[in-house]
Design an enzyme around this catalytic site. Structure first.
Site, PDB file in Angstrom:
ATOM      1  N   HIS A 129     -13.688   4.350 -33.548  1.00 13.24           N
ATOM      2  CA  HIS A 129     -14.323   3.773 -34.732  1.00 13.24           C
ATOM      3  C   HIS A 129     -13.312   3.859 -35.882  1.00 13.24           C
ATOM      4  O   HIS A 129     -12.479   4.762 -35.905  1.00 13.24           O
ATOM      5  CB  HIS A 129     -15.560   4.625 -35.048  1.00 13.24           C
ATOM      6  CG  HIS A 129     -16.445   4.084 -36.114  1.00 13.24           C
ATOM      7  ND1 HIS A 129     -16.189   4.259 -37.458  1.00 13.24           N
ATOM      8  CD2 HIS A 129     -17.614   3.406 -36.051  1.00 13.24           C
ATOM      9  CE1 HIS A 129     -17.168   3.700 -38.165  1.00 13.24           C
ATOM     10  NE2 HIS A 129     -18.046   3.173 -37.332  1.00 13.24           N
ATOM     11  N   ASP A 206     -15.287  13.116 -31.952  1.00 11.72           N
ATOM     12  CA  ASP A 206     -16.190  12.307 -32.778  1.00 11.72           C
ATOM     13  C   ASP A 206     -17.518  12.235 -32.025  1.00 11.72           C
ATOM     14  O   ASP A 206     -17.650  11.514 -31.035  1.00 11.72           O
ATOM     15  CB  ASP A 206     -15.562  10.923 -32.983  1.00 11.72           C
ATOM     16  CG  ASP A 206     -16.519   9.934 -33.648  1.00 11.72           C
ATOM     17  OD1 ASP A 206     -17.727  10.229 -33.747  1.00 11.72           O
ATOM     18  OD2 ASP A 206     -16.054   8.847 -34.048  1.00 11.72           O
ATOM     19  N   GLN A 209     -22.021   9.344 -31.827  1.00 15.22           N
ATOM     20  CA  GLN A 209     -22.966   8.729 -30.878  1.00 15.22           C
ATOM     21  C   GLN A 209     -23.506   9.724 -29.857  1.00 15.22           C
ATOM     22  O   GLN A 209     -24.642   9.618 -29.421  1.00 15.22           O
ATOM     23  CB  GLN A 209     -22.291   7.569 -30.131  1.00 15.22           C
ATOM     24  CG  GLN A 209     -21.868   6.405 -31.012  1.00 15.22           C
ATOM     25  CD  GLN A 209     -23.052   5.706 -31.689  1.00 15.22           C
ATOM     26  OE1 GLN A 209     -24.183   5.715 -31.193  1.00 15.22           O
ATOM     27  NE2 GLN A 209     -22.807   5.122 -32.839  1.00 15.22           N
ATOM     28  N   LYS A 232     -27.874   9.314 -37.251  1.00 16.28           N
ATOM     29  CA  LYS A 232     -27.882   8.810 -35.868  1.00 16.28           C
ATOM     30  C   LYS A 232     -28.616   9.785 -34.948  1.00 16.28           C
ATOM     31  O   LYS A 232     -28.699   9.604 -33.748  1.00 16.28           O
ATOM     32  CB  LYS A 232     -26.445   8.609 -35.373  1.00 16.28           C
ATOM     33  CG  LYS A 232     -25.701   7.532 -36.162  1.00 16.28           C
ATOM     34  CD  LYS A 232     -24.384   7.226 -35.547  1.00 16.28           C
ATOM     35  CE  LYS A 232     -23.417   6.571 -36.490  1.00 16.28           C
ATOM     36  NZ  LYS A 232     -23.559   5.125 -36.607  1.00 16.28           N
ATOM     37  N   CYS A 370     -17.042  -1.887 -36.371  1.00 17.14           N
ATOM     38  CA  CYS A 370     -16.027  -0.977 -36.954  1.00 17.14           C
ATOM     39  C   CYS A 370     -15.048  -0.490 -35.893  1.00 17.14           C
ATOM     40  O   CYS A 370     -14.592   0.666 -35.929  1.00 17.14           O
ATOM     41  CB  CYS A 370     -16.670   0.211 -37.664  1.00 17.14           C
ATOM     42  SG  CYS A 370     -17.638  -0.250 -39.071  1.00 17.14           S
TER      43      CYS A 370
HETATM   44  N1  PMP Z   1     -17.763   7.239 -35.084  1.00 17.90           N
HETATM   45  C1  PMP Z   1     -18.588   6.528 -34.310  1.00 17.90           C
HETATM   46  C2  PMP Z   1     -18.367   6.488 -32.833  1.00 17.90           C
HETATM   47  C3  PMP Z   1     -19.654   5.838 -34.887  1.00 17.90           C
HETATM   48  O1  PMP Z   1     -20.483   5.129 -34.116  1.00 17.90           O
HETATM   49  C4  PMP Z   1     -19.838   5.903 -36.290  1.00 17.90           C
HETATM   50  C5  PMP Z   1     -20.965   5.134 -36.969  1.00 17.90           C
HETATM   51  N2  PMP Z   1     -21.156   3.849 -36.483  1.00 17.90           N
HETATM   52  C6  PMP Z   1     -18.962   6.677 -37.048  1.00 17.90           C
HETATM   53  C7  PMP Z   1     -17.939   7.333 -36.407  1.00 17.90           C
HETATM   54  C8  PMP Z   1     -19.127   6.817 -38.519  1.00 17.90           C
HETATM   55  O2  PMP Z   1     -20.303   7.516 -38.776  1.00 17.90           O
HETATM   56  P1  PMP Z   1     -20.930   7.592 -40.226  1.00 17.90           P
HETATM   57  O3  PMP Z   1     -20.949   6.191 -40.749  1.00 17.90           O
HETATM   58  O4  PMP Z   1     -22.292   8.142 -40.005  1.00 17.90           O
HETATM   59  O5  PMP Z   1     -20.057   8.478 -41.030  1.00 17.90           O
END
Ligand code: PMP
Length: 412
Positions: A129, A206, A209, A232, A370
């Site tokens: 991401h 990370d 998910q 999430k 993203c």
């Molecule tokens: N890493 C992953 C794999 C994600 O799916 C996301 C959110 N889509 C993020 C990082 C960023 O998370 P946040 O926007 O809650 O900071």
């Protein structure tokens, strides 16, 4: 880990816990398939946040009055809950942040700035991401470091042989996603950590998910850092967690300066607070912490093992159903996958797919999610994405599948 008594899994009962799931969108019952972007909130979480603002609201730590002491107690009790949830060794290893993005920025700016030097290398993967790319790129620019990227195969799996080839004496940090938000691939994170530790390289996972779909035990994984986004995990937005091994957090400098993170301040010299306060400058998102605590309690009453089992079955059903739709192509076919299905329908633009499905009350996501470097690797600009949670049902998947032929008719 302590076993929490669980009630039998009844999806209809569970759905009643989430007020939004009885909503109609464009006159149709809402089918919420955008759980990788954010999850819905149970009545328990909403009530806990309301209850806090109605009856317990005060600033934490500094007050000597009863309300402040109550707010502080709730805030710190939640840290204990999260510690148990992740099976961390100590509650000092749990740092409240805004979410995964802030957690990664904290590690890059604190650990990265302090311990990485010109010429050092950081390993990421092709499926990260943006929030696990950009903070490292910024650090690389500032400190003249190099990013190395683990490639993937066409199914969306990491090439572990290539990973091993990237490790060299200059490798000083590895930051990897557990479950890909675009493809649903579950990475062999324990194996990666093990390999990294053979070379004494710290690993950040990370967990944006993964935390909602599987039991995570940070001691068993032996990860050095792990991130959570509360929203999430059926909790509020604006709250998350950075887990870090204590010996690493202790030697890292503060990320932000301000109230609460200090022991004493004078114009000559400021000394910093101990963990976890050292990393929690300013008034935090107390209501968010309250909601996160309620979300963890709620998940515990169902049980992540029960959730994982139900979701896996649902995911298999969805994959089979979507595979049988003429003209629909699933993007990402890793052997180990969960919850997320990216797809294309001929050359219909994913945004058009999302808009038409919305007319039927179905919420999916369309775009690059993203993960632009991943899209580039796959030769795509965007996909449509269904992402599941434990309140979704097979009949919702059937309804979704029945909507697809109409989509092709509209665009034929
Ligand atoms: N890493 C992953 C794999 C994600 O799916 C996301 C959110 N889509 C993020 C990082 C960023 O998370 P946040 O926007 O809650 O900071």
């Amino acid at each position: 880990m302590k076993k929490i008594p669980q009630t039998p899994f009844d999806v209809n009962q569970i759905r009643r816990d989430f007020p939004i799931l009885s909503k109609k969108i464009n006159g149709k019952p809402l089918i919420y398939f955008d759980n990788a972007a954010t999850t819905q909130k149970s009545e328990k979480v909403i009530d806990a946040v309301c209850q806090y603002y109605k009856y317990d609201n005060a600033n934490i730590h500094r007050g000597v009055h009863t309300l402040s002491e109550t707010a502080t107690a709730i805030y710190e009790k939640t840290r204990e809950k999260v510690k148990t949830f992740l099976n961390a060794k100590e509650s000092d290893e749990i740092i409240y942040v805004r979410g995964t993005t802030e957690a990664i920025n904290l590690v890059a700016n604190s650990y990265g700035r302090q311990f990485l030097e010109e010429g050092d290398e950081i390993i990421l993967s092709e499926m990260e991401h943006h929030s696990n790319i950009v903070p490292w790129q910024q650090l690389c620019d500032e400190k003249k470091l190099k990013l190395r990227v683990i490639p993937i195969n066409d199914k969306g799996e990491l090439l572990l042989d290539e990973f091993e080839k990237l490790i060299c004496p200059r490798t000083k940090f590895i930051s990897i996603v557990y479950i890909s938000n675009s493809l649903g691939t579950i990475n062999p994170i324990k194996q990666i950590i093990h390999k990294a530790h053979e070379h004494e390289i710290p690993v950040l996972v990370d967990g944006a998910q993964s935390t909602s779909h599987m039991m995570v035990d940070v001691q068993d994984l032996d990860c050095d850092f792990y991130t959570i986004s509360g929203h999430k995990l059926y909790g509020p937005t604006g709250i998350g967690v950075l887990y870090g091994k204590k010996h690493l957090l202790e030697k890292m400098p503060p990320y932000q300066g301000g109230g609460d993170m200090i022991r004493s301040v004078s114009f000559k010299k400021t000394t910093y607070n101990v963990l976890p306060n050292k990393f929690e400058a300013g008034t935090p998102n107390i209501a968010g912490v309250v909601g996160l605590g309620a979300a963890v309690d709620y998940i515990n009453t169902i049980g992540l093992d029960v959730i994982a089992h139900y979701e896996h079955d649902l995911f298999k059903y969805a994959t089979n159903t979507l595979s049988n739709i003429d003209g629909l192509k699933i993007i990402g076919t890793a052997a180990d996958k969960t919850a997320v299905i990216s797809f294309l329908c001929g050359d219909i633009h994913p945004h058009d797919i999302g808009t038409i499905l919305d007319h039927n009350g179905i919420a999916i996501r369309a775009g690059h999610h993203c993960t632009q470097p991943l899209m580039e690797r796959l030769g795509l600009t965007a996909t449509a994405r269904v992402s599941l949670a434990f309140y979704n049902t097979k009949s919702e998947i059937d309804y979704f599948a029945e909507s697809i032929p109409n989509l092709f008719r509209i665009f034929s």
